[in-house]
Design an enzyme around this catalytic site. Structure first.
Site, PDB file in Angstrom:
ATOM      1  N   LYS A 134       0.847  -1.202   0.000  1.00 49.23           N
ATOM      2  CA  LYS A 134       0.000   0.000   0.000  1.00 49.23           C
ATOM      3  C   LYS A 134       0.881   1.251   0.000  1.00 49.23           C
ATOM      4  CE  LYS A 134      -0.387  -0.339   5.019  1.00 49.23           C
ATOM      5  NZ  LYS A 134      -1.245  -0.757   6.140  1.00 49.23           N
ATOM      6  N   MET A 162      12.270  24.272   2.759  1.00 46.10           N
ATOM      7  CA  MET A 162      11.531  23.520   1.743  1.00 46.10           C
ATOM      8  C   MET A 162      12.463  22.716   0.843  1.00 46.10           C
ATOM      9  SD  MET A 162       8.780  24.874  -1.090  1.00 46.10           S
ATOM     10  CE  MET A 162       7.575  25.476   0.065  1.00 46.10           C
ATOM     11  N   ARG A 221     -10.982  -0.125  14.718  1.00 44.86           N
ATOM     12  CA  ARG A 221     -11.043   0.670  13.479  1.00 44.86           C
ATOM     13  C   ARG A 221     -12.015  -0.071  12.569  1.00 44.86           C
ATOM     14  NH1 ARG A 221      -4.946   1.785  11.453  1.00 44.86           N
ATOM     15  NH2 ARG A 221      -5.415  -0.342  10.800  1.00 44.86           N
ATOM     16  N   TYR A 281      16.157  29.711   8.496  1.00 42.97           N
ATOM     17  CA  TYR A 281      14.947  30.395   8.961  1.00 42.97           C
ATOM     18  C   TYR A 281      14.850  30.355  10.473  1.00 42.97           C
ATOM     19  CZ  TYR A 281      12.984  30.538   4.224  1.00 42.97           C
ATOM     20  OH  TYR A 281      12.754  30.781   2.912  1.00 42.97           O
TER      21      TYR A 281
HETATM   22  C1  LIG Z   1      -0.383  -1.828   6.611  1.00 41.07           C
HETATM   23  C2  LIG Z   1      -0.943  -3.112   7.087  1.00 41.07           C
HETATM   24  C3  LIG Z   1      -0.095  -4.186   7.407  1.00 41.07           C
HETATM   25  C4  LIG Z   1       1.422  -4.061   7.419  1.00 41.07           C
HETATM   26  O1  LIG Z   1       1.814  -3.516   8.652  1.00 41.07           O
HETATM   27  P1  LIG Z   1       3.382  -3.335   9.015  1.00 41.07           P
HETATM   28  O2  LIG Z   1       3.360  -2.824  10.394  1.00 41.07           O
HETATM   29  O3  LIG Z   1       3.926  -2.347   8.039  1.00 41.07           O
HETATM   30  O4  LIG Z   1       3.990  -4.668   8.859  1.00 41.07           O
HETATM   31  C5  LIG Z   1      -0.681  -5.383   7.755  1.00 41.07           C
HETATM   32  N1  LIG Z   1      -2.027  -5.525   7.797  1.00 41.07           N
HETATM   33  C6  LIG Z   1      -2.863  -4.518   7.525  1.00 41.07           C
HETATM   34  C7  LIG Z   1      -4.335  -4.723   7.608  1.00 41.07           C
HETATM   35  C8  LIG Z   1      -2.359  -3.282   7.168  1.00 41.07           C
HETATM   36  O5  LIG Z   1      -3.192  -2.271   6.892  1.00 41.07           O
END
Ligand SMILES: *Cc1c(COP(=O)(O)O)cnc(C)c1O
Length: 356
Positions: free
Chosen positions: A35, A301, A130, A253
């Site tokens: 992802k 930046m 969640r 800055y």
């Molecule tokens: C992002 C995610 C993972 C991976 O988690 P890591 O801590 O990066 O290994 C696993 N399962 C779900 C449902 C996730 O959203």
């Protein structure tokens, strides 16, 4: 030469980390979690490098479809499922597995005409609060799903909130999950990177490593090196200017850094618009010509400043590593009050990426 900043993606490290994870979870198959553009490493690059991975897990629907169109044949799981009936139909068409976590997903599965049955990951809420159905409803939900012609298989899935913190652990979530999984003859998927390393008992049928794949430690108390992981990304740039300071001169800055003696500083072509954290304070480690030195003053930046007082040979064009093979991304993240996940995901589009 163009602006010198680049992110180098180390394909050998990605392969090594995936294999290490497979060794740690030898009974399970492993979804490489890709992802957020493979945590900033580039989905296409990571998928091509890990071309023998058991499967891939992703959130972004369009990317999942593009992977199928590019010829990826392994299982692909949509971790957050689908957001419309149309997406559900395309999952069926392209053989993409999906998480379901909401009653409307059941309605869509019950009422939609699909080209082929889909493989479902039933997300159970065991305490993260969640996504997911109340865990104790699993038997009823599995029965419903199994009665649907659109459902090819059901895997039970949950996600841990504190697998990376030994003091909190997974005991309660694991007990809630197991109470259900023991009643049901379903494959299971529970473990993120932290749980893969810390809790072999939850490896189940599919593990879901993300951060470990990219060579960062999921734990605050154990380094990537201690786990045997190799950094998959090096963020590099160069010195583009050198300034000599007198005592009392300030840097950048806000004039937040004040020299207390004559100093030599280098200006690095890297700023927060490249993805370097603006909150990194004076003293954050940075490597110049292979030697560790420190950030000075505020990150701006497009630039940041480093201390070259003790590096008399450093000059314009000296190579700078912001994090990577010579400097752990976890150390930089910790100084900046964040985690490596955020730094990796923040690599900006304007940073060119090379594969080595
Ligand atoms: C992002 C995610 C993972 C991976 O988690 P890591 O801590 O990066 O290994 C696993 N399962 C779900 C449902 C996730 O959203």
């Amino acid at each position: 030469m163009s602006r010198p900043i680049e992110a180098v993606i180390h394909s050998a490290a990605l392969k090594h980390n995936y294999q290490l994870i497979k060794q740690r979870a030898p009974q399970a198959r492993a979804f490489a979690v890709i992802k957020a553009n493979a945590y900033g490493h580039g989905v296409e690059r990571v998928v091509n490098t890990l071309n023998d991975a058991d499967g891939f897990a992703i959130l972004e629907f369009a990317t999942a479809i593009a992977m199928r169109q590019a010829g990826v044949t392994q299982p692909i799981l949509l971790l957050e499922g689908v957001f419309s009936v149309d997406e559900l139909q395309q999952c069926a068409q392209h053989n993409i597995m999906l998480a379901i976590h909401e009653p409307r997903h059941l309605d869509w599965l019950r009422t939609t005409v699909l080209q082929a049955p889909v493989q479902i990951f039933l997300k159970l809420n065991t305490g993260m609060n969640r996504l997911g159905f109340v865990a104790e409803n699993a038997p009823e939900l599995v029965a419903q799903l199994r009665a649907m012609p659109n459902v090819a298989s059901v895997t039970l899935m949950t996600h841990f909130a504190t697998a990376d913190e030994p003091a909190k652990g997974i005991t309660q979530q694991w007990a809630r999950f197991r109470a259900q999984s023991e009643l049901l003859d379903c494959p299971c998927s529970l473990a993120n990177s932290a749980a893969i390393f810390a809790y072999p008992e939850v490896h189940g049928d599919w593990v879901r490593p993300g951060i470990a794949l990219y060579g960062s430690s999921p734990f605050a108390h154990q380094s990537a090196e201690q786990l045997g992981l190799l950094p998959a990304m090096s963020l590099r740039s160069r010195i583009i200017a050198v300034q000599n300071l007198e005592a009392g001169d300030t840097v950048g800055y806000g004039a937040t850094f004040i020299a207390d003696r004559p100093m030599r500083i280098g200006v690095v072509a890297c700023g927060y618009a490249d993805g370097y954290p603006r909150h990194a304070p004076t003293g954050t480690p940075i490597v110049v010509d292979g030697q560790v030195t420190r950030l000075l003053g505020r990150v701006s930046m497009d630039m940041l400043c480093v201390d070259l007082t003790e590096l008399p040979n450093a000059q314009i064009d000296s190579v700078v590593e912001l994090w990577g093979q010579s400097l752990s991304i976890d150390a930089v993240a910790q100084k900046a009050g964040t985690i490596a996940y955020e730094l990796m995901c923040a690599i900006a589009n304007r940073v060119s990426v090379q594969l080595d």
